[in-house]
Design a protein around this motif. Sequence first.
Motif, PDB file in Angstrom:
ATOM      1  N   ALA A  24       3.313 -10.930   4.961  1.00 41.36           N
ATOM      2  CA  ALA A  24       2.875 -10.402   3.660  1.00 41.36           C
ATOM      3  C   ALA A  24       1.606  -9.578   3.821  1.00 41.36           C
ATOM      4  CB  ALA A  24       2.656 -11.551   2.683  1.00 41.36           C
ATOM      5  N   ALA A  27      -1.570 -10.968   2.385  1.00 43.10           N
ATOM      6  CA  ALA A  27      -1.828 -11.019   0.939  1.00 43.10           C
ATOM      7  C   ALA A  27      -2.443 -12.383   0.605  1.00 43.10           C
ATOM      8  CB  ALA A  27      -0.529 -10.815   0.174  1.00 43.10           C
ATOM      9  N   ALA A  63      -3.819  -7.094   2.332  1.00 35.71           N
ATOM     10  CA  ALA A  63      -3.306  -6.050   1.431  1.00 35.71           C
ATOM     11  C   ALA A  63      -3.489  -6.421  -0.034  1.00 35.71           C
ATOM     12  CB  ALA A  63      -1.842  -5.765   1.737  1.00 35.71           C
ATOM     13  N   LEU A 107      -7.142  -3.828   0.997  1.00 39.15           N
ATOM     14  CA  LEU A 107      -6.824  -3.285  -0.330  1.00 39.15           C
ATOM     15  C   LEU A 107      -7.026  -4.345  -1.412  1.00 39.15           C
ATOM     16  CD1 LEU A 107      -3.460  -1.511   0.610  1.00 39.15           C
ATOM     17  CD2 LEU A 107      -5.776  -0.529   0.618  1.00 39.15           C
ATOM     18  N   GLY A 109      -7.871  -7.187  -3.518  1.00 39.65           N
ATOM     19  CA  GLY A 109      -8.640  -8.386  -3.177  1.00 39.65           C
ATOM     20  C   GLY A 109      -9.068  -8.412  -1.719  1.00 39.65           C
TER      21      GLY A 109
HETATM   22  N1  CO8 Z   1       1.241  -9.031  -2.218  1.00 39.66           N
HETATM   23  C1  CO8 Z   1       2.394  -9.568  -1.799  1.00 39.66           C
HETATM   24  N2  CO8 Z   1       3.119  -9.058  -0.768  1.00 39.66           N
HETATM   25  C2  CO8 Z   1       2.637  -7.960  -0.172  1.00 39.66           C
HETATM   26  C3  CO8 Z   1       1.444  -7.336  -0.566  1.00 39.66           C
HETATM   27  C4  CO8 Z   1       0.712  -7.932  -1.646  1.00 39.66           C
HETATM   28  N3  CO8 Z   1      -0.480  -7.459  -2.070  1.00 39.66           N
HETATM   29  N4  CO8 Z   1       1.234  -6.257   0.207  1.00 39.66           N
HETATM   30  C5  CO8 Z   1       2.257  -6.198   1.069  1.00 39.66           C
HETATM   31  N5  CO8 Z   1       3.113  -7.210   0.851  1.00 39.66           N
HETATM   32  C6  CO8 Z   1       4.354  -7.514   1.549  1.00 39.66           C
HETATM   33  C7  CO8 Z   1       5.462  -6.571   1.153  1.00 39.66           C
HETATM   34  O1  CO8 Z   1       6.064  -6.982  -0.051  1.00 39.66           O
HETATM   35  C8  CO8 Z   1       6.374  -6.677   2.343  1.00 39.66           C
HETATM   36  O2  CO8 Z   1       7.104  -7.875   2.267  1.00 39.66           O
HETATM   37  P1  CO8 Z   1       8.745  -7.829   2.254  1.00 39.66           P
HETATM   38  O3  CO8 Z   1       9.076  -7.259   3.605  1.00 39.66           O
HETATM   39  O4  CO8 Z   1       9.099  -9.264   2.097  1.00 39.66           O
HETATM   40  O5  CO8 Z   1       9.110  -6.951   1.141  1.00 39.66           O
HETATM   41  C9  CO8 Z   1       5.406  -6.834   3.504  1.00 39.66           C
HETATM   42  O6  CO8 Z   1       4.182  -7.295   2.938  1.00 39.66           O
HETATM   43  C10 CO8 Z   1       5.127  -5.540   4.244  1.00 39.66           C
HETATM   44  O7  CO8 Z   1       4.691  -4.598   3.271  1.00 39.66           O
HETATM   45  P2  CO8 Z   1       5.325  -3.116   3.168  1.00 39.66           P
HETATM   46  O8  CO8 Z   1       6.764  -3.137   3.584  1.00 39.66           O
HETATM   47  O9  CO8 Z   1       5.009  -2.605   1.789  1.00 39.66           O
HETATM   48  O10 CO8 Z   1       4.470  -2.381   4.298  1.00 39.66           O
HETATM   49  P3  CO8 Z   1       4.120  -0.827   4.354  1.00 39.66           P
HETATM   50  O11 CO8 Z   1       3.505  -0.627   5.694  1.00 39.66           O
HETATM   51  O12 CO8 Z   1       5.257  -0.005   3.955  1.00 39.66           O
HETATM   52  O13 CO8 Z   1       2.970  -0.620   3.215  1.00 39.66           O
HETATM   53  C11 CO8 Z   1       0.972  -1.195   2.010  1.00 39.66           C
HETATM   54  C12 CO8 Z   1       1.729  -1.253   3.338  1.00 39.66           C
HETATM   55  C13 CO8 Z   1       0.577   0.243   1.692  1.00 39.66           C
HETATM   56  C14 CO8 Z   1      -0.306  -2.031   2.200  1.00 39.66           C
HETATM   57  C15 CO8 Z   1       1.841  -1.774   0.880  1.00 39.66           C
HETATM   58  O14 CO8 Z   1       2.366  -3.015   1.303  1.00 39.66           O
HETATM   59  C16 CO8 Z   1       1.126  -1.991  -0.414  1.00 39.66           C
HETATM   60  O15 CO8 Z   1       0.872  -1.040  -1.148  1.00 39.66           O
HETATM   61  N6  CO8 Z   1       0.771  -3.260  -0.755  1.00 39.66           N
HETATM   62  C17 CO8 Z   1       0.172  -3.597  -2.004  1.00 39.66           C
HETATM   63  C18 CO8 Z   1      -1.293  -3.186  -2.067  1.00 39.66           C
HETATM   64  C19 CO8 Z   1      -1.893  -3.542  -3.409  1.00 39.66           C
HETATM   65  O16 CO8 Z   1      -1.482  -3.059  -4.434  1.00 39.66           O
HETATM   66  N7  CO8 Z   1      -2.939  -4.414  -3.395  1.00 39.66           N
HETATM   67  C20 CO8 Z   1      -3.597  -4.845  -4.607  1.00 39.66           C
HETATM   68  C21 CO8 Z   1      -3.014  -6.141  -5.099  1.00 39.66           C
HETATM   69  S1  CO8 Z   1      -3.707  -6.686  -6.650  1.00 39.66           S
HETATM   70  C22 CO8 Z   1      -5.192  -7.362  -6.226  1.00 39.66           C
HETATM   71  O17 CO8 Z   1      -5.555  -7.426  -5.085  1.00 39.66           O
HETATM   72  C23 CO8 Z   1      -6.047  -7.872  -7.341  1.00 39.66           C
HETATM   73  C24 CO8 Z   1      -7.195  -8.700  -6.802  1.00 39.66           C
HETATM   74  C25 CO8 Z   1      -8.020  -9.358  -7.853  1.00 39.66           C
HETATM   75  C26 CO8 Z   1      -7.320 -10.451  -8.567  1.00 39.66           C
HETATM   76  C27 CO8 Z   1      -8.276 -11.312  -9.312  1.00 39.66           C
HETATM   77  C28 CO8 Z   1      -7.567 -12.268 -10.254  1.00 39.66           C
HETATM   78  C29 CO8 Z   1      -8.514 -13.187 -11.007  1.00 39.66           C
END
Ligand code: CO8
Length: 258
Positions: A24, A27, A63, A107, A109
């Motif tokens: 993940a 994450a 991430a 990214l 958090g």
């Molecule tokens: N959460 C859960 N799973 C994730 C996350 C995430 N943030 N990021 C990546 N993954 C998982 C993907 O779902 C994937 O799993 P699966 O193969 O089972 O589908 C695996 O990790 C690999 O990811 P990708 O296939 O997407 O890998 P890429 O190399 O194509 O892309 C990226 C990498 C660009 C990092 C892409 O994964 C991405 O954009 N991730 C999300 C980034 C994001 O939006 N982060 C912000 C999240 S919200 C947050 O952090 C709020 C924090 C504050 C909260 C406070 C609450 C009180």
Amino acid sequence: MAYETIIVEIDDHVATITLNRPDALNALNSHLLQELAQALGELDSNDKVRCIIVTGSAKAFAAGADIKEMSEKSFVDMYLGDFFEPATEAVTRVRKPIIAAVAGYALGGGCELAMMCDFIIAAENAKFGQPEINLGVIAGIGGTQRLTRYVGKSKSMDMHLTGRFMDAEEAERAGLVSRIVPAKQLMDETKKAAEKIAEKSMLASIAAKQAVNRSYETTLTEGLLFERRLFHSLFATEDQKEGMAAFQEKRTAQFRDR
Ligand code: CO8
């Protein structure tokens, strides 16, 4: 203590916490955050440990918060659950220096966690971002506040409003990271920095950390007073006598945290 989502290693005086949810991209789910909080508390009270490194994998520091875990939550779940609170408090409560060693994605958090550490050493491939806007939310554990203090309003707004990523070079130019190192040398270089810190008097390290952090919380006049009082108080320590004697005797100081 065995953990499932992090790896904790202690090598001499340096402890390394490696976020370990590779499938993940590290994450931050509630289990990881709870383990991180526990590990930080234990390391802070372990007398052998003098500096802590938080790191991830070559592809991702973290991430962000776990989107899959969060996606179905309601306002009430988030408000009452507040599952980020213990970990964020645990990071900021640590008195010992903490270095974030960031490779790949930091990214949401993940970026916020890195910014909660005392400074960030970045691999050439590091990418920082607050892309929560793409998910219909905003940063929730300090991104709008800490990134703005690190890089200024304009760049912080740009990052939060467009969700774009900042590469390591831009992050260093903007003051988000203290240095960039080749990706393969990230851990060696970070450990060297941690070992340097571990050689110092812990009393002075804690005072330096408190004084720098205070600059975020108070006016210049109050901050200067706080710094001056800590500076004065260090003259009550054996380590100040040792450090200044060692300088004059042209030898390495042997600090004893006294
Ligand atoms: N959460 C859960 N799973 C994730 C996350 C995430 N943030 N990021 C990546 N993954 C998982 C993907 O779902 C994937 O799993 P699966 O193969 O089972 O589908 C695996 O990790 C690999 O990811 P990708 O296939 O997407 O890998 P890429 O190399 O194509 O892309 C990226 C990498 C660009 C990092 C892409 O994964 C991405 O954009 N991730 C999300 C980034 C994001 O939006 N982060 C912000 C999240 S919200 C947050 O952090 C709020 C924090 C504050 C909260 C406070 C609450 C009180």
